[in-house]
Design a protein around this motif. Structure first.
Motif, PDB file in Angstrom:
ATOM      1  N   LYS A 137       7.791   1.140  -4.907  1.00 42.59           N
ATOM      2  CA  LYS A 137       8.300  -0.021  -3.744  1.00 42.59           C
ATOM      3  C   LYS A 137       6.771   0.490  -3.571  1.00 42.59           C
ATOM      4  CE  LYS A 137      11.678  -2.737  -4.048  1.00 42.59           C
ATOM      5  NZ  LYS A 137      12.706  -3.741  -3.079  1.00 42.59           N
ATOM      6  N   TYR A 138       7.151   2.165  -2.755  1.00 42.26           N
ATOM      7  CA  TYR A 138       6.352   2.719  -1.951  1.00 42.26           C
ATOM      8  C   TYR A 138       4.862   2.621  -2.792  1.00 42.26           C
ATOM      9  CZ  TYR A 138       3.914   6.573   1.038  1.00 42.26           C
ATOM     10  OH  TYR A 138       3.091   7.514   1.675  1.00 42.26           O
ATOM     11  N   GLN A 139       4.931   3.032  -3.885  1.00 45.77           N
ATOM     12  CA  GLN A 139       3.364   3.459  -4.229  1.00 45.77           C
ATOM     13  C   GLN A 139       2.633   2.159  -4.427  1.00 45.77           C
ATOM     14  OE1 GLN A 139       2.225   5.740  -5.768  1.00 45.77           O
ATOM     15  NE2 GLN A 139       0.251   5.061  -5.680  1.00 45.77           N
ATOM     16  N   GLU A 140       3.652   0.614  -4.060  1.00 45.09           N
ATOM     17  CA  GLU A 140       2.813  -0.634  -4.718  1.00 45.09           C
ATOM     18  C   GLU A 140       2.743  -1.164  -3.033  1.00 45.09           C
ATOM     19  OE1 GLU A 140       6.250  -3.141  -6.190  1.00 45.09           O
ATOM     20  OE2 GLU A 140       5.907  -2.798  -8.121  1.00 45.09           O
ATOM     21  N   ILE A 141       2.532  -0.435  -2.588  1.00 47.03           N
ATOM     22  CA  ILE A 141       2.176  -0.727  -0.647  1.00 47.03           C
ATOM     23  C   ILE A 141       1.529   0.385  -0.386  1.00 47.03           C
ATOM     24  CG2 ILE A 141       2.808   0.684   1.562  1.00 47.03           C
ATOM     25  CD1 ILE A 141       5.403  -0.827   0.941  1.00 47.03           C
ATOM     26  N   LEU A 142       0.899   1.593  -1.451  1.00 47.92           N
ATOM     27  CA  LEU A 142      -0.308   2.547  -1.229  1.00 47.92           C
ATOM     28  C   LEU A 142      -1.471   1.618  -1.972  1.00 47.92           C
ATOM     29  CD1 LEU A 142       0.991   5.690  -1.708  1.00 47.92           C
ATOM     30  CD2 LEU A 142       0.349   4.818   0.850  1.00 47.92           C
ATOM     31  N   ASP A 143      -0.896   1.165  -2.779  1.00 47.04           N
ATOM     32  CA  ASP A 143      -2.041   0.167  -3.831  1.00 47.04           C
ATOM     33  C   ASP A 143      -2.862  -1.412  -3.410  1.00 47.04           C
ATOM     34  OD1 ASP A 143      -1.841   2.166  -5.671  1.00 47.04           O
ATOM     35  OD2 ASP A 143      -0.452   1.050  -6.615  1.00 47.04           O
ATOM     36  N   HIS A 144      -1.761  -1.703  -2.047  1.00 44.78           N
ATOM     37  CA  HIS A 144      -1.668  -2.864  -1.609  1.00 44.78           C
ATOM     38  C   HIS A 144      -2.633  -2.417  -0.823  1.00 44.78           C
ATOM     39  CE1 HIS A 144      -1.837  -6.106   0.655  1.00 44.78           C
ATOM     40  NE2 HIS A 144      -1.378  -5.825   1.248  1.00 44.78           N
ATOM     41  N   GLU A 145      -1.650  -1.195   0.506  1.00 44.81           N
ATOM     42  CA  GLU A 145      -2.817  -0.500   1.822  1.00 44.81           C
ATOM     43  C   GLU A 145      -4.275  -0.430   1.085  1.00 44.81           C
ATOM     44  OE1 GLU A 145      -2.298  -1.157   4.682  1.00 44.81           O
ATOM     45  OE2 GLU A 145      -0.782  -2.256   4.165  1.00 44.81           O
TER      46      GLU A 145
END
Length: 186
Positions: A137-145
């Motif tokens: 989830k953290y990686q998904e957030i980083l990718d989204h950001e």
């Protein structure tokens, strides 16, 4: 103990349980050279569904904990081949008779007799499923950001270009007005 167990394996289990077993909070089990589960702790027992956990001793390790590596990269076989401790990170699997995917950090240590022959292995599993979910989830957030940052940077570049073009138009119009104003005063 499982009937017909190698004496060196029996000695290892007795010493391990007396000296170290209670200190390990991760799940663990011990297999013989045929990959039959011969000993385990409560954490491993509770990882499994009740029907699988009953009668656990004597079952093949890959029958109770189905890991992606069991067929072609078995951690016990790796430690036996290399005759040393092996650690594998981020291994996917699931307890038998479940569809519940899990992720583990695994470690295995060969158990050898006095002549250096393999008689079993100690396998330790750390369930990192929750940490892996958080990390994903953290990686998904980083990718989204990162995508949002790129979108905003493109928007800033576009608007800056528009502003520069508008500024050039304004300067041109000001020059025209100044020329028109001079023409009126002459």
């Amino acid at each position: 103990m499982v009937e017909g167990m190698h004496p060196a394996l029996e000695r290892f289990i007795a010493q391990f349980k007396q000296q170290f077993a209670d200190a390990l909070i991760d799940s663990w089990f011990i297999v013989d050279a045929d990959r039959n589960v011969v000993e385990f702790n409560r954490a491993f027992f509770s990882l499994l569904p009740r029907p699988v956990a009953r009668g656990l001793k004597g079952k093949k390790c890959f029958e109770v904990l189905e890991l992606d590596i069991c067929k072609d990269r078995c951690i016990a076989e790796q430690c036996w081949r290399d005759k040393r401790q092996v650690r594998l990170d981020e291994i996917n699997g699931r307890p038998a008779q479940t569809e519940q995917p899990m992720r583990f950090v695994l470690a295995a240590m060969p158990i050898l007799d006095d002549a250096g022959n393999v008689v079993g292995a100690l396998e330790i599993q750390r369930n990192v499923t929750d940490e892996a979910v958080v990390q994903t989830k953290y990686q998904e957030i980083l990718d989204h950001e990162a995508r949002e940052r790129e979108r905003l940077q493109a928007q800033i570049r576009s608007r800056t270009k528009e502003l520069l073009e508008t500024n050039q138009t304004l300067i041109r119009v000001q020059k025209e007005l100044l020329g028109y104003k001079r023409g009126l005063s002459v």
